[in-house]
Design a protein around this motif. Structure first.
Motif, PDB file in Angstrom:
ATOM      1  N   PRO A 156      40.136 -67.007  80.774  1.00 31.61           N
ATOM      2  CA  PRO A 156      38.712 -67.226  81.054  1.00 31.61           C
ATOM      3  C   PRO A 156      38.167 -68.487  80.389  1.00 31.61           C
ATOM      4  N   ALA A 157      38.697 -68.811  79.201  1.00 30.22           N
ATOM      5  CA  ALA A 157      38.211 -69.982  78.475  1.00 30.22           C
ATOM      6  C   ALA A 157      38.543 -71.283  79.190  1.00 30.22           C
ATOM      7  N   VAL A 158      39.555 -71.265  80.026  1.00 31.91           N
ATOM      8  CA  VAL A 158      39.924 -72.440  80.819  1.00 31.91           C
ATOM      9  C   VAL A 158      39.251 -72.396  82.187  1.00 31.91           C
ATOM     10  N   PHE A 159      39.268 -71.242  82.844  1.00 31.61           N
ATOM     11  CA  PHE A 159      38.790 -71.146  84.229  1.00 31.61           C
ATOM     12  C   PHE A 159      37.273 -71.323  84.344  1.00 31.61           C
ATOM     13  N   VAL A 209      48.359 -90.973  93.709  1.00 34.02           N
ATOM     14  CA  VAL A 209      48.255 -89.524  93.906  1.00 34.02           C
ATOM     15  C   VAL A 209      49.054 -89.133  95.142  1.00 34.02           C
ATOM     16  N   ILE A 210      49.440 -87.844  95.211  1.00 34.53           N
ATOM     17  CA  ILE A 210      50.356 -87.430  96.279  1.00 34.53           C
ATOM     18  C   ILE A 210      49.649 -87.220  97.611  1.00 34.53           C
ATOM     19  N   GLY A 211      48.305 -87.168  97.596  1.00 33.79           N
ATOM     20  CA  GLY A 211      47.568 -87.142  98.849  1.00 33.79           C
ATOM     21  C   GLY A 211      47.079 -85.782  99.300  1.00 33.79           C
ATOM     22  N   ILE A 212      47.185 -84.768  98.432  1.00 29.41           N
ATOM     23  CA  ILE A 212      46.632 -83.444  98.741  1.00 29.41           C
ATOM     24  C   ILE A 212      45.277 -83.336  98.058  1.00 29.41           C
ATOM     25  N   TYR A 213      44.240 -82.995  98.831  1.00 32.43           N
ATOM     26  CA  TYR A 213      42.875 -82.985  98.299  1.00 32.43           C
ATOM     27  C   TYR A 213      42.252 -81.590  98.421  1.00 32.43           C
ATOM     28  N   LEU A 214      41.517 -81.198  97.389  1.00 40.86           N
ATOM     29  CA  LEU A 214      40.745 -79.964  97.372  1.00 40.86           C
ATOM     30  C   LEU A 214      39.338 -80.302  96.897  1.00 40.86           C
ATOM     31  N   PHE A 215      38.331 -79.840  97.615  1.00 43.68           N
ATOM     32  CA  PHE A 215      36.934 -80.132  97.269  1.00 43.68           C
ATOM     33  C   PHE A 215      36.688 -81.643  97.158  1.00 43.68           C
ATOM     34  N   GLY A 216      37.387 -82.413  97.965  1.00 45.67           N
ATOM     35  CA  GLY A 216      37.224 -83.855  97.938  1.00 45.67           C
ATOM     36  C   GLY A 216      37.890 -84.535  96.753  1.00 45.67           C
ATOM     37  N   LEU A 217      38.688 -83.784  95.991  1.00 42.66           N
ATOM     38  CA  LEU A 217      39.362 -84.323  94.810  1.00 42.66           C
ATOM     39  C   LEU A 217      40.869 -84.252  94.995  1.00 42.66           C
ATOM     40  N   PRO A 218      41.607 -85.219  94.437  1.00 40.16           N
ATOM     41  CA  PRO A 218      43.069 -85.098  94.458  1.00 40.16           C
ATOM     42  C   PRO A 218      43.502 -83.811  93.763  1.00 40.16           C
ATOM     43  N   MET A 219      44.557 -83.204  94.250  1.00 43.28           N
ATOM     44  CA  MET A 219      45.073 -81.987  93.630  1.00 43.28           C
ATOM     45  C   MET A 219      45.317 -82.192  92.140  1.00 43.28           C
ATOM     46  N   GLU A 234      43.679 -84.008  90.069  1.00 39.47           N
ATOM     47  CA  GLU A 234      42.427 -83.970  89.317  1.00 39.47           C
ATOM     48  C   GLU A 234      41.982 -82.519  89.089  1.00 39.47           C
ATOM     49  N   ILE A 235      42.193 -81.659  90.061  1.00 40.88           N
ATOM     50  CA  ILE A 235      41.907 -80.228  89.875  1.00 40.88           C
ATOM     51  C   ILE A 235      42.789 -79.670  88.761  1.00 40.88           C
ATOM     52  N   MET A 236      44.059 -80.017  88.786  1.00 40.92           N
ATOM     53  CA  MET A 236      45.005 -79.529  87.779  1.00 40.92           C
ATOM     54  C   MET A 236      44.639 -80.016  86.380  1.00 40.92           C
ATOM     55  N   PHE A 237      44.033 -81.186  86.292  1.00 32.92           N
ATOM     56  CA  PHE A 237      43.637 -81.758  85.005  1.00 32.92           C
ATOM     57  C   PHE A 237      42.800 -80.771  84.191  1.00 32.92           C
ATOM     58  N   PHE A 238      41.876 -80.072  84.848  1.00 28.81           N
ATOM     59  CA  PHE A 238      40.934 -79.203  84.144  1.00 28.81           C
ATOM     60  C   PHE A 238      41.552 -77.889  83.680  1.00 28.81           C
ATOM     61  N   PHE A 239      42.796 -77.656  84.078  1.00 32.80           N
ATOM     62  CA  PHE A 239      43.532 -76.496  83.581  1.00 32.80           C
ATOM     63  C   PHE A 239      44.606 -76.910  82.572  1.00 32.80           C
ATOM     64  N   ALA A 276      35.493 -74.470  86.464  1.00 34.00           N
ATOM     65  CA  ALA A 276      34.600 -74.351  87.620  1.00 34.00           C
ATOM     66  C   ALA A 276      33.413 -75.297  87.491  1.00 34.00           C
ATOM     67  N   LEU A 277      32.823 -75.364  86.303  1.00 35.35           N
ATOM     68  CA  LEU A 277      31.687 -76.248  86.070  1.00 35.35           C
ATOM     69  C   LEU A 277      32.081 -77.710  86.198  1.00 35.35           C
ATOM     70  N   TYR A 278      33.161 -78.078  85.533  1.00 32.40           N
ATOM     71  CA  TYR A 278      33.535 -79.485  85.495  1.00 32.40           C
ATOM     72  C   TYR A 278      34.138 -79.959  86.815  1.00 32.40           C
ATOM     73  N   ILE A 279      34.784 -79.093  87.565  1.00 33.17           N
ATOM     74  CA  ILE A 279      35.284 -79.482  88.893  1.00 33.17           C
ATOM     75  C   ILE A 279      34.110 -79.732  89.844  1.00 33.17           C
ATOM     76  N   TYR A 280      33.084 -78.894  89.762  1.00 31.04           N
ATOM     77  CA  TYR A 280      31.888 -79.136  90.574  1.00 31.04           C
ATOM     78  C   TYR A 280      31.266 -80.480  90.221  1.00 31.04           C
ATOM     79  N   TRP A 281      31.140 -80.747  88.924  1.00 32.09           N
ATOM     80  CA  TRP A 281      30.610 -82.032  88.462  1.00 32.09           C
ATOM     81  C   TRP A 281      31.477 -83.169  88.983  1.00 32.09           C
ATOM     82  N   ASP A 282      32.781 -83.030  88.866  1.00 32.07           N
ATOM     83  CA  ASP A 282      33.725 -84.060  89.304  1.00 32.07           C
ATOM     84  C   ASP A 282      33.580 -84.322  90.807  1.00 32.07           C
TER      85      ASP A 282
END
Length: 233
Positions: free
Chosen positions: A37-40, A66-76, A78-83, A44-50
């Motif tokens: 929970p401390a990571v997730f 980047v490998i070219g897979i995008y989620l929420f308009g962000l490279p995959m 970058e999403i992984m960064f926040f975890f 959620a907050l920082y991915i929305y901001w990003d």
């Protein structure tokens, strides 16, 4: 292979703390119930901001690295960064607690809050026209006050020691992301939205960004651990 640079950097960041999670002294894996929970929640907050900042052009990402897979308009990646980054940084926090027995920075915790929280609010307000600077400083100031209200200086000294140690690998990783050792940056900043002050290639705001993200991680992490301790007693 250039399109694997960001992903490869994340794999390197994750590898050592993940392998050492089962080391008998730290036993990091036993604390994953609180770490999840401390990571997730902050993610959620920082991915929305990003996502928002990427959409309005505060920063962007170089497709070359980047490998070219995008989620929420962000490279995959970058999403992984926040975890991955919080996972590694909380590991450093736990390592410092184990090896540095005395809370050497606890006497300075009150002073740190009294100095930096007003400073963040002042700088965020003065530079309200620079979105990265303003939102970063104001949000981090709020997180700092929330942590202090909940815990006073119980964990803040330990957090600060872990944070200052974490800055060393963070500046190296972020240095690569912002163009050190590469022909072009992986993360491209719009300098009209920040103070244009850099440590090497890293915007000064990134160190405050890290402070806010990790302090939110630690606040939730320690709160969950303390609740389990109460339930067990």
């Amino acid at each position: 292979m250039e399109n694997y640079y960001y992903l490869g950097l994340l794999v390197i960041t994750l590898a050592y703390p993940l392998l050492q999670s089962f080391e008998r002294r730290i036993q990091y894996y036993k604390k994953w119930y609180a770490l999840g929970p401390a990571v997730f929640i902050p993610a959620a907050l920082y991915i929305y901001w990003d996502h928002w900042f990427t959409a309005i052009g505060v920063w962007g990402f170089n497709p070359r690295y980047v490998i070219g897979i995008y989620l929420f308009g962000l490279p995959m990646e970058e999403i992984m960064f926040f975890f991955i980054v919080p996972f590694a940084c909380v590991f450093i926090y736990e390592v410092m607690i184990y090896f540095v027995k005395r809370d050497i920075l606890r006497p300075f915790a009150h002073f740190f809050v009294y100095l930096t929280a007003p400073l963040f609010f002042i700088l965020g307000t003065i530079h309200i026209d620079k979105l990265y600077t303003a939102i970063n400083f104001l949000l981090t100031g709020i997180i700092l006050l929330i942590h202090f209200i909940i815990f006073k200086n119980k964990y803040l000294g330990r957090f600060l020691l872990g944070y200052f140690v974490t800055l060393i690998p963070f500046m190296l990783v972020n240095g690569i992301l912002t163009g050190s050792f590469l022909d072009e940056p992986i993360v491209i900043y719009n300098d009209s939205e920040n103070l244009s002050l850099r440590v090497g290639t890293v915007p000064i705001e990134d160190s405050v960004y890290l402070l806010g993200l990790l302090l939110l991680n630690i606040t939730i992490y320690e709160k969950i651990k303390s609740l389990k301790t109460i339930q067990s007693s």
